[in-house]
Design a protein around this motif. Structure first.
Motif, PDB file in Angstrom:
ATOM      1  N   THR A 143       0.837  -1.186   0.000  1.00 18.19           N
ATOM      2  CA  THR A 143       0.000   0.000   0.000  1.00 18.19           C
ATOM      3  C   THR A 143       0.876   1.241   0.000  1.00 18.19           C
ATOM      4  N   ASP A 144       0.486   2.259  -0.766  1.00 15.35           N
ATOM      5  CA  ASP A 144       1.216   3.524  -0.767  1.00 15.35           C
ATOM      6  C   ASP A 144       0.854   4.284   0.500  1.00 15.35           C
ATOM      7  N   ILE A 145       1.829   4.439   1.383  1.00 17.58           N
ATOM      8  CA  ILE A 145       1.579   5.105   2.662  1.00 17.58           C
ATOM      9  C   ILE A 145       2.145   6.521   2.709  1.00 17.58           C
ATOM     10  N   SER A 146       2.729   6.977   1.610  1.00 16.12           N
ATOM     11  CA  SER A 146       3.424   8.265   1.627  1.00 16.12           C
ATOM     12  C   SER A 146       2.497   9.437   1.957  1.00 16.12           C
ATOM     13  N   GLY A 147       1.245   9.361   1.586  1.00 12.07           N
ATOM     14  CA  GLY A 147       0.320  10.465   1.835  1.00 12.07           C
ATOM     15  C   GLY A 147      -0.199  10.536   3.256  1.00 12.07           C
ATOM     16  N   LYS A 148       0.146   9.560   4.081  1.00 16.19           N
ATOM     17  CA  LYS A 148      -0.359   9.519   5.454  1.00 16.19           C
ATOM     18  C   LYS A 148       0.454  10.393   6.407  1.00 16.19           C
ATOM     19  N   TYR A 149       1.622  10.846   5.973  1.00 23.05           N
ATOM     20  CA  TYR A 149       2.537  11.531   6.879  1.00 23.05           C
ATOM     21  C   TYR A 149       2.991  12.867   6.295  1.00 23.05           C
ATOM     22  N   THR A 150       3.273  13.807   7.181  1.00 23.81           N
ATOM     23  CA  THR A 150       3.867  15.079   6.784  1.00 23.81           C
ATOM     24  C   THR A 150       5.122  15.299   7.628  1.00 23.81           C
ATOM     25  N   LEU A 151       6.049  16.068   7.081  1.00 22.83           N
ATOM     26  CA  LEU A 151       7.297  16.346   7.787  1.00 22.83           C
ATOM     27  C   LEU A 151       7.453  17.832   8.028  1.00 22.83           C
ATOM     28  N   ASN A 152       7.979  18.158   9.191  1.00 27.51           N
ATOM     29  CA  ASN A 152       8.465  19.497   9.499  1.00 27.51           C
ATOM     30  C   ASN A 152       9.901  19.303   9.943  1.00 27.51           C
ATOM     31  N   SER A 153      10.784  20.196   9.518  1.00 22.18           N
ATOM     32  CA  SER A 153      12.186  19.978   9.856  1.00 22.18           C
ATOM     33  C   SER A 153      12.922  21.278  10.139  1.00 22.18           C
ATOM     34  N   VAL A 154      13.952  21.130  10.958  1.00 22.63           N
ATOM     35  CA  VAL A 154      14.930  22.182  11.185  1.00 22.63           C
ATOM     36  C   VAL A 154      16.279  21.519  10.966  1.00 22.63           C
ATOM     37  N   VAL A 155      17.009  21.989   9.963  1.00 23.03           N
ATOM     38  CA  VAL A 155      18.323  21.438   9.645  1.00 23.03           C
ATOM     39  C   VAL A 155      19.313  22.590   9.698  1.00 23.03           C
ATOM     40  N   SER A 156      20.396  22.399  10.470  1.00 23.93           N
ATOM     41  CA  SER A 156      21.397  23.457  10.560  1.00 23.93           C
ATOM     42  C   SER A 156      22.772  22.900  10.238  1.00 23.93           C
TER      43      SER A 156
END
Length: 141
Positions: free
Chosen positions: A27-40
């Motif tokens: 099953t394509d699960i990619s649409g079930k999650y969202t990402l927020n990120s801080v990269v330094s």
């Protein structure tokens, strides 16, 4: 001889049907999650840009059911820079009802690159998520 051939054919048919049921569709699960990120980015050694430390905090969000179904999450390094990875630092993962927070750092070899070139490099591509059903997806930053 007919009994042996019949028995072998019956086993082949049983094996074929049972083998098909073992490999269900993913099953394509990619649409079930969202990402927020801080990269330094920061220089690893004082007065040198030969090594850069990339620190990150990435939050994977989703419904309580989807987050509870996550078996494994793994940071995906941009393929272009994988060969430059020198060291992975400690990584912590904290789960709550609707999110997973991943914090860590990595050191990359950036010798021969200018500050502008380093500033334009995207070291982390996203997070690969594997659920308890064996489905995988890379959620990009």
């Amino acid at each position: 001889m007919k009994k042996v051939i019949s028995a072998v054919m019956a086993l082949v048919i049983i094996f074929a049907f049972s083998g098909c049921s073992l490999f269900g569709e993913k099953t394509d699960i990619s649409g079930k999650y969202t990402l927020n990120s801080v990269v330094s980015l920061g220089a690893t050694e004082e007065n040198s840009t030969d090594k850069v430390t990339v620190s990150y905090t990435i939050t994977v969000s989703g419904s309580a059911e989807d987050i509870a179904n996550v078996k494994k999450q793994e940071i995906v390094i941009n393929e272009e820079y994988e060969k430059l990875l020198l060291e992975k630092g400690d990584e912590t993962v904290e789960n709550s009802d609707t999110e997973i927070v991943i914090e860590g750092s990595m050191i990359f070899d950036t010798s021969g690159k200018s500050k502008d070139e380093i500033g334009n490099m995207v070291f982390i591509q996203g997070v690969e998520i594997t659920d308890n059903d064996g489905n995988k997806a890379v959620v990009n930053l």
